[in-house]
Each structure stands twice: as C-alpha cells, then as structure tokens.
Design an enzyme around this catalytic site. Sequence first.
Site, PDB file in Angstrom:
ATOM      1  N   ASP A 396       3.865  -1.384 -10.625  1.00  0.00           N
ATOM      2  CA  ASP A 396       3.494  -1.721  -9.248  1.00  0.00           C
ATOM      3  C   ASP A 396       2.468  -2.845  -9.243  1.00  0.00           C
ATOM      4  O   ASP A 396       1.773  -3.085 -10.224  1.00  0.00           O
ATOM      5  CB  ASP A 396       2.930  -0.482  -8.556  1.00  0.00           C
ATOM      6  N   GLU A 399       1.870  -8.638  -8.707  1.00  0.00           N
ATOM      7  CA  GLU A 399       1.282  -9.885  -8.212  1.00  0.00           C
ATOM      8  C   GLU A 399      -0.140  -9.505  -7.806  1.00  0.00           C
ATOM      9  O   GLU A 399      -0.469  -9.349  -6.639  1.00  0.00           O
ATOM     10  CB  GLU A 399       2.092 -10.507  -7.064  1.00  0.00           C
ATOM     11  N   ASP A 479       6.723  -3.522   0.076  1.00  0.00           N
ATOM     12  CA  ASP A 479       6.347  -2.505   1.064  1.00  0.00           C
ATOM     13  C   ASP A 479       6.796  -2.911   2.465  1.00  0.00           C
ATOM     14  O   ASP A 479       5.991  -3.324   3.312  1.00  0.00           O
ATOM     15  CB  ASP A 479       4.839  -2.279   1.017  1.00  0.00           C
TER      16      ASP A 479
END
Length: 805
Positions: A396, A399, A479
């Site tokens: 997860d 970035e 998300d």
Amino acid sequence: MKLEQVHSGADGVRLETTEGIMHIAFCTPGIARIRYTLNSELSGKASLVVVSRPVAEDILWTVVDQPGHLEISTALLTIQVDKLTCAFSYRDAEGKLLTKEPSRGGKTLERTEVYHTVFDVSADKVEIGQGADGLRARAEAINRKLDRQAYHTKLEFEWQVDEALYGLGSHEEGMMNLRGRHQYLYQQNMKAVVPVLVSTRGYGILVDSYSYMTFHDDAFGSYLWTDVDEEMDYYFIYGPEFDQIITGIRHLTGEAPMLPKWSYGYVQSKERYISQEELIATVQEYRDRALPLDCIVLDWQSWTGNLWGQKTFDPDRFPDPSQMMQSLHALNAKLMVSIWPIMGAGGDNHQEMSERGFLLGNQATYDTFREEARELYWNQANTGLFSHGIDAWWCDCTEPFEADWKGAVKPEPEQRMLINTAESKRYLDPGVINAYSLQHSKGIYEGQRSTSADKRVVNLTRSAFAGQHRYGTITWSGDIAANWETLRKQIADGLNFCVTGSPYWTLDIGAFFVRNHKEQWFWNGDYDEGVADFGYRELYVRWFQLGAFLPMFRSHGTDTPREVWRFGEEGEMIYDTLVKYLKLRYRLMPYIYSLAGAVAHRSYTMLRALAFDYREDVRVHPIDDQFMFGPAFLVAPVTTAMYYGPGSRELQGFNKQRSVYLPAGEWYDYWSDERIGGGLMIEAKADLETLPLFVRAGSIVPVGPEIQYADEQPEAVIGIKVYSGMDASFTLYEDEGDSYNYENGSYSMIEMKWCEADRILTIGKRVGSYTGMQAVRQFAVEIAAHAGRFLVSYQGDPVAVRVES
C-alpha cells in the site's frame, strides 16, 4: 537543426547535428531506440525500466541517402530524417506513414539545474501526522544544493486524423482515446503512471524517463514532456497489432511471471479485519455457505498500536500467526497482508532502518533506490510475516509522498500536480520520482524469490511504472468513491493501464469510500447508509459483475461490510445475483488460467480494449465501457442505476437494457446462445441479474465444475464449449499452480482447434508435463446453440470429434 554528419556502426546510427547528437539503434527489426543530447556524448545511463536493450547483432539495417532526407530501415520499419530540420517520420515496410514529427523538428532539450534537499533530521524537526491515507512524516529543509545539470525534454508529434491513442497508465478521469486530451503523469493515490502510448496506426512509444511527465494533444500542442533527464531516450515499437506491440514492450521491459492459480479466484477484503479470530471466522462462513473464496486480506494495522509500518503481527490480536496460517490453509484459503514503505518511530523495523542510514529525509520512508535498503526491508518482512506462512503482499501507499489528501475542496489539477511533485522532490531525486513503486516491487520480488521457490510472488500495489509487471505485481486503482460516475470511469482507466504492457489491474469492488464526509474532498461516496441502502446494493452488484471479468476479482473498502451475505440472504435477488457471478468466475477458471499462461508465455493481455482485436474499426476507438476478456468474451458492464437511487429511493421508467456495440463478425449472447450478427449497435438485456455478455463466433471456451477454491477438483471433467461460425483455436494451459517450476518447463499445453467446414474439433497432442498432472482427462464437448454433449477420454494423444449439424 541541420544534419551535418552520419556515422553507421555496429551499435546503430549516429547523427551529428548543428544542435547536438542523435542516435538510432535497433533492438529488434520493429523496435528502434532513439536518443538525443546536447552534450558531446550520450550519457550511457543504466535503465530502471528496460532490461533487454542491446542491439541484436543479427539485425540488418540500411542507411540510404535520399534527396532531402535520410532513410534508416530494417525489414519492418523505416525512419526518415529530414536533413534540414532533423524531423523524424516513421513508416512501415510498405512505406505507409505511421506517425511523424512536425516538419520543423520534434525534439527539444532545455537545460535545467537539479537540486537535492538537505534536512535537519533531529527528532523535533520532523512533523508526524495521521491522515485518511495513513501515516505522514515531513521534515524541515535546511538548504537546497545543486546536484547536476540535466534537461527538460519535449517530443512532439503530428498524429493522424483517424488515429486513436491509448495508454499512460490508470488515472481517475476515465479517458479512453487520449486524442484531444491532456494528462499529468506523476504518481498519486488513484494515479498509476506507465509512460507508454499505443496507437491504432500500429505503433507504440515507450519513454525511458522516471521524472514527472506531461502528455498533451490539445491547444498547447501534441507532445510528451519530461521534467528531468540526462538525455532524451525513447523507444518506437512497430506492431502493427496491439498484441505485437505489447510483445515488443515486454521484450524491452521484461515478461510478466505466472501468478498463482489461487490469485484468479475471489479475494475478500475490507477495512479491516482486526484479529486472527475474525479472519478465520469469515473464511469459515464462506465455506459454510458454499461460497467460493481463495484469499482473505489483512489490511493496515496488523502491527502493534501506533507502530505504523512495523512488519510484525500484534501479539494481542494475532497471538499465534503460524497457527492462524495453518487454520486458513486448512480451509484452503490464502492470506494477503498489507505492508507500507513508511515506518513510525518506536518499532525495531524503523530503528534498524534508521541506524543503517536507509531512511529518506523525513526519517520515516525507506530509500527503495538503495539495494541494501531493499534487502533489509525484505528481511524484516520475511522475519515478521512471510516466515509464518503468509501468501501474498499488499504494498500500500507505494507513492509515499502524496500530499493533497486533505481539506474539503479538491485542489485544481495543476495545484495537485505542483503539491505532489514538490513533496516527492523534497525527498527523492527529481529524475526518479515516478519509479519509487518500481524499485519497491523489485525488492519484494527478488527477496521472496531468494527465500522460496514454492510460492509465486503476488504483490497488490497502488502505484505502478513501466516494467513493474516483471515483479509479480497487480495494480489497483486506489481509494475510489462509490458512485456511478466512478464505476464507469474505472473501465477506461483499467483498459488504458493494460494497453501499456502491464497485464494485471484491478479495483476495489464497491469502491473504497461509500459515505460522504464533506470535510474531506475524497470521501465522497453517495451512500451514507452503506449496505442498508438498496441504491448501494445495486451499485455493488454492477461493480461485482465487472470485477468477475478483471484479472483480479477483489472486493474492498471502508464504511460498510463487504462479505456477500451482508447484501441479503439466499433467495433474494441481490444475494443470488452476487452468488451467480461468483460461481461463474470459478466455472471459467480453466479459461482464465489459460489466459494467465498466455500472459506469461506469449506476452498476452487478458483485459483488452476493443482496439486490440478491432484496431481498424474506427467505431470502437471511443468506446470506453466495453472490453474483451481474452479472445472470446465481450463484456459490457452496466454503469447506470436502473432500480434505486441513494437512500433506497425507487427509480421509475428504466427499461433494463443497455446499448452494446458488436464489432464485425458473428456473436452469441452468452446467456441464451442466441446468434447475432455484428457490425452494429444492439439493445441488450440488462436487468440486475444480467451482465450483457457476448462470445465471439469462432471461440473455444473451457469451463470447469462448481468449485469452492481454484485448486479444488483437479480431476474434474472440463467442459469444452465451441462457439461455431468460424474456425477457432484455444490452448488449454495447466501447471502446478503455485511454484516456479514452470520456468523450467514444468507445465502442459493442449491446443484445441475447430474446423468450421468439416465441423471437427481436434484436441491436439499434449505438450509438456508437470508434477500432479492428470494423465487422463475427461472433456465434455458442447456446441453452442446445439443440444447434446460428447464425453471424450483424453490421454495426451490427438483426438478428433466430428459434430453433425
């Protein structure tokens, strides 16, 4: 810019101009590497992306001096260079123009200074915060120091009127054909950059740059721009078919390895399962209800308390991780665990990274560009997690310096770009800010491969870059929020990701954010009551139907539960519809796993924009809500509400259909076997239980029995359904399912062919073998729209079955 001298040697063609040096080299007869610098020599930089770029010694090319231009040609590709401007034109072997630069020339280099940041790393100078997107750490900068000189690069084109462009990765805007568009290329939650363009004119472009980039085909011009590079460096790849272009991309960037068979089954996730008891109980409920499942996911905070990013299990909630894994494996389920590149102070993972100097300037995120840091990160993950028997990684926040996920108002696109690229440049070299995820994935892959050959690497990652697929990654779209507009946009986002040569993409079925928290711009779902809202249940069903035809079939999100039984009970339409598509996914496992074999062994792409198979049909170029799933299935997801709005508000007046374009040829309605002519738009049945799904005439589809997990019933009869109307072929691929023995030839392939004129199905000779292979196979042959099945006993030698009309 004027061409002055030409030198042709073993390494390619060197063009000396009045404004620098250009170099053209051929990696294959259809792939040209092109470099440009204002310096006296090319940089010779090592590539993070391209792993196979030496000039092949057996490639023949010619250099012909024509009046006004130079022609540099192989058997497949010609590059014409204007002598007065050095403008490039690209043509195929027949002289057809593929694309060209503006006549004045299309390559521009602008010198720029590259700085690095100096930090005060004392503890009181690092600001630690907790946002909706995890732990964030920001250090105070003391100074900026000049590191080197580099270039901004600009590569311009004059694209053709009827040309469609695809690629650049997965972004949130839902752009399909990129003509007339503009895209910022930097890594972000909901942005996964892959600097590849693919054209319906039959070529692709791979830019070997890892800095922030932009793409323009608008009022400002038609070009690719990079922020920081030692030189311009890109590859022109001739197809002309998309599959051939993808083969070229993977020749350069590496092949995609086999993922384990279980990873193509259903993956259940949510934010979040909090204990080993809950994980086991959830899997047990799936088994008790006879609902297929292969993997459950442990989202963030597997660690203790506030030790964010610590790669160990909290002993209070996971008191016996090894026993937990034994229990899950006994239920024939796998576990995927979330890990993060950012680590909070207080844990031994953070301390070890800090003591060895492997943390970046914020003293929280590890430096994935250092090999020793990657090795330490893997050792920590192995000791704390993998050694207990976990099966897959969820990397997860890959970035790690995204900085605009706050506030009630979404910043403007230009603001977002500036905020996020500036934050990345604080801690990373500006020339590599797009490649963090690539290097992070490399460390996980190489670490696990060095530890075990029994489990294939599975890494679900939120960001991506060119070449990352070679490390066993699947990228998901970030998300996203629960609304119909997002659902529709996700289809184009996934198709443009997979057209770059990266084959594995997925999303959060049902979206991550379901409710609307008005104080945070990204938390903007339409359904405050979650699964209690029939509007959300309808949206979830449509998302689930789409997910059943993605490379990874995975539900995930916050705000509301996601298990199948949360949406109703047996006998109710929504529950039964979810179960219908869940079971369909598993019945198609022989087909899907054969596609996976084609991805690894033949550079195939299973999630396919229509232009893969119908490149010259201009009517498919703008279609952003249909796709091919492998060679057989045309999938047309429903992306509008027909039954309920938010708040369970009943809708009236919808006829429960959607328009579907069927390209030329003949098609079968999957649900009824009705045969339909192509080359036209139809109105397809689309009630809640029905995903418009069509099979191309001239297809062979292997199907299996109803199973509870991917590896169940290896000895079962495999159905072979032939969709006649044209000659057809399909290769059934099988292997051990979860080891790397296939790399040494441990797999089997059975080619099946249908001859339409003779109405004969030939099941060819089995090629290869593997441990556990079923020596004798039972195939049940069926012809679409015809009654009857033919049971065939197959022992590895060719078998022919004649089917009377």
